[in-house]
Design an enzyme around this catalytic site. Structure first.
Site, PDB file in Angstrom:
ATOM      1  N   LEU A 238       0.810  -1.219   0.000  1.00  0.00           N
ATOM      2  CA  LEU A 238       0.000   0.000   0.000  1.00  0.00           C
ATOM      3  C   LEU A 238       0.843   1.269   0.000  1.00  0.00           C
ATOM      4  CD1 LEU A 238      -2.729  -1.127   2.538  1.00  0.00           C
ATOM      5  CD2 LEU A 238      -2.692  -1.375   0.055  1.00  0.00           C
TER       6      LEU A 238
ATOM      7  N   GLY B  83      -1.892   6.436  -2.319  1.00  0.00           N
ATOM      8  CA  GLY B  83      -3.066   6.327  -3.194  1.00  0.00           C
ATOM      9  C   GLY B  83      -4.116   5.421  -2.575  1.00  0.00           C
ATOM     10  N   HIS B  84      -3.692   4.238  -2.134  1.00  0.00           N
ATOM     11  CA  HIS B  84      -4.623   3.322  -1.468  1.00  0.00           C
ATOM     12  C   HIS B  84      -5.193   3.961  -0.194  1.00  0.00           C
ATOM     13  CE1 HIS B  84      -1.705   0.376  -3.389  1.00  0.00           C
ATOM     14  NE2 HIS B  84      -2.843  -0.056  -3.883  1.00  0.00           N
TER      15      HIS B  84
ATOM     16  N   MET C 189       1.286   7.548  -8.052  1.00  0.00           N
ATOM     17  CA  MET C 189       1.729   6.479  -7.150  1.00  0.00           C
ATOM     18  C   MET C 189       1.219   5.132  -7.649  1.00  0.00           C
ATOM     19  SD  MET C 189       1.564   7.983  -3.348  1.00  0.00           S
ATOM     20  CE  MET C 189       2.464   9.473  -2.944  1.00  0.00           C
TER      21      MET C 189
HETATM   22  P1  AMP Z   1      -4.245  -1.979  -6.649  1.00  0.00           P
HETATM   23  O1  AMP Z   1      -3.691  -2.388  -5.324  1.00  0.00           O
HETATM   24  O2  AMP Z   1      -3.205  -1.510  -7.622  1.00  0.00           O
HETATM   25  O3  AMP Z   1      -5.204  -2.981  -7.230  1.00  0.00           O
HETATM   26  O4  AMP Z   1      -5.116  -0.685  -6.369  1.00  0.00           O
HETATM   27  C1  AMP Z   1      -6.190  -0.715  -5.461  1.00  0.00           C
HETATM   28  C2  AMP Z   1      -7.015   0.536  -5.613  1.00  0.00           C
HETATM   29  O5  AMP Z   1      -6.199   1.688  -5.349  1.00  0.00           O
HETATM   30  C3  AMP Z   1      -7.572   0.716  -7.034  1.00  0.00           C
HETATM   31  O6  AMP Z   1      -8.898   1.221  -6.943  1.00  0.00           O
HETATM   32  C4  AMP Z   1      -6.645   1.742  -7.619  1.00  0.00           C
HETATM   33  O7  AMP Z   1      -7.234   2.508  -8.657  1.00  0.00           O
HETATM   34  C5  AMP Z   1      -6.336   2.607  -6.407  1.00  0.00           C
HETATM   35  N1  AMP Z   1      -5.097   3.344  -6.618  1.00  0.00           N
HETATM   36  C6  AMP Z   1      -3.888   2.828  -6.987  1.00  0.00           C
HETATM   37  N2  AMP Z   1      -2.981   3.824  -7.136  1.00  0.00           N
HETATM   38  C7  AMP Z   1      -3.634   4.988  -6.862  1.00  0.00           C
HETATM   39  C8  AMP Z   1      -3.249   6.371  -6.848  1.00  0.00           C
HETATM   40  N3  AMP Z   1      -2.004   6.759  -7.159  1.00  0.00           N
HETATM   41  N4  AMP Z   1      -4.180   7.283  -6.519  1.00  0.00           N
HETATM   42  C9  AMP Z   1      -5.452   6.906  -6.221  1.00  0.00           C
HETATM   43  N5  AMP Z   1      -5.874   5.627  -6.202  1.00  0.00           N
HETATM   44  C10 AMP Z   1      -4.985   4.682  -6.530  1.00  0.00           C
END
Ligand code: AMP
Length: 282
Positions: free
Chosen positions: A34, A37-38, A185
């Site tokens: 994490l 962003g998360h 991120m």
């Molecule tokens: P992931 O762990 O990559 O599957 O991401 C989980 C959630 O976090 C998804 O809804 C992504 O779109 C969101 N996410 C990932 N990176 C960012 C970021 N830089 N800003 C906002 N949300 C993000």
């Protein structure tokens, strides 16, 4: 009173803990490792919901055969402590067999919206995403679910799935969180060498150049695509996979920019594939 974050791994544990959660439940699905962003999703859910559930599951079915599943970064201990400090009530960390029991053969597939962009570059990716998210929705039964604009097409596909399948869940899309130099991120940024990390600002620079041309009156979508591809081409360590100027809702490529528009791209920095996007014309 300090609430203790509950960590569930089996489906039975998740269901038992879910029963104890009150009111509006917000779900934040993640693949772990994490970053801010998360955490921005978790904090937004904390503000808008009575209870917050996060999931950590590196979903094998959304990775292609040549993609980075086995080396996808993991840090469960660090993730749990970040989620606790973001005020999450319950974390579910299912294993592969829980999500995909032996003989699993039922898939959720959104047609149309999944064809272009990421769908064209990563066949089968969205089938994996919608299947796992539908399963998370069924297991957690949230009233709201939080996704990042960083994965713009994913957010659009999930919104469509929720509408088509009548999930009684509000889909909330949160802004992309960026590093100080503009790089969006991503857990995958950890793969970048120091040189690649520096060069990776080219994605947001290319998007900014196209956005600025639009602000100065440019409406020809080919010109905006050219501005993005030329900016990328000027960075020797960047290998463009696609650039797109598409209608925000349908994701169809535009000739002329009118209304809400998605500028997006996928770029290889060495072996690492990065995506980014801006929304213009709002
Ligand atoms: P992931 O762990 O990559 O599957 O991401 C989980 C959630 O976090 C998804 O809804 C992504 O779109 C969101 N996410 C990932 N990176 C960012 C970021 N830089 N800003 C906002 N949300 C993000």
């Amino acid at each position: 009173m300090e609430r203790q974050m509950i960590i569930a791994s089996t489906l039975d544990e998740l269901r038992a803990a879910r029963l104890l959660l009150d009111g509006r439940v917000g779900l934040v699905p993640t693949m772990g490792y994490l970053h801010e962003g998360h955490l921005s999703l978790a904090r937004r859910a904390r503000e808008e919901c009575d209870s917050v559930v996060a999931t950590i599951f590196v979903n094998p079915t959304q990775f292609g055969p040549t993609e980075d599943l086995s080396k996808y970064p993991r840090n469960l201990k660090g993730d749990l402590s970040l989620l606790e400090s973001a005020g999450v009530d319950l974390v579910w960390t299912p294993d592969n067999e829980t999500i995909y029991p032996p003989g699993f053969s039922t898939w959720v597939e959104v047609e149309g919206l999944t064809k272009p962009l990421e769908g064209a570059s990563r066949p089968g990716h969205f089938r994996g995403v919608t299947t796992v998210v539908a399963k998370l929705f069924n297991a957690v039964q949230p009233q709201a679910a939080y996704f990042g604009q960083k994965d713009a097409q994913q957010a659009a596909v999930i919104r469509k799935m929720a509408r088509d399948l009548n999930f009684p869940i509000e889909i909330v899309v949160c802004p992309t969180v960026r590093e100080a130099d503009g790089l969006a991120m991503s857990s995958r940024n950890s793969y970048l060498s120091p040189e690649e990390r520096q060069a990776a600002t080219v994605l947001s620079r290319a998007l900014t150049a196209a956005k600025s041309a639009h602000e100065h009156g440019e409406r020809n979508a080919d010109t905006l695509r050219r501005i993005m591809s030329e900016t990328l081409a000027a960075e020797p360590s960047a290998q463009m996979q696609y650039v797109s100027v598409a209608d925000y809702d349908t994701l169809e490529e535009l000739q002329t920019v009118m209304g809400k528009t998605l500028l997006s791209m996928a770029v290889f920095m060495g072996k690492t594939r990065l995506i980014d996007n801006f929304v213009i014309g709002e």
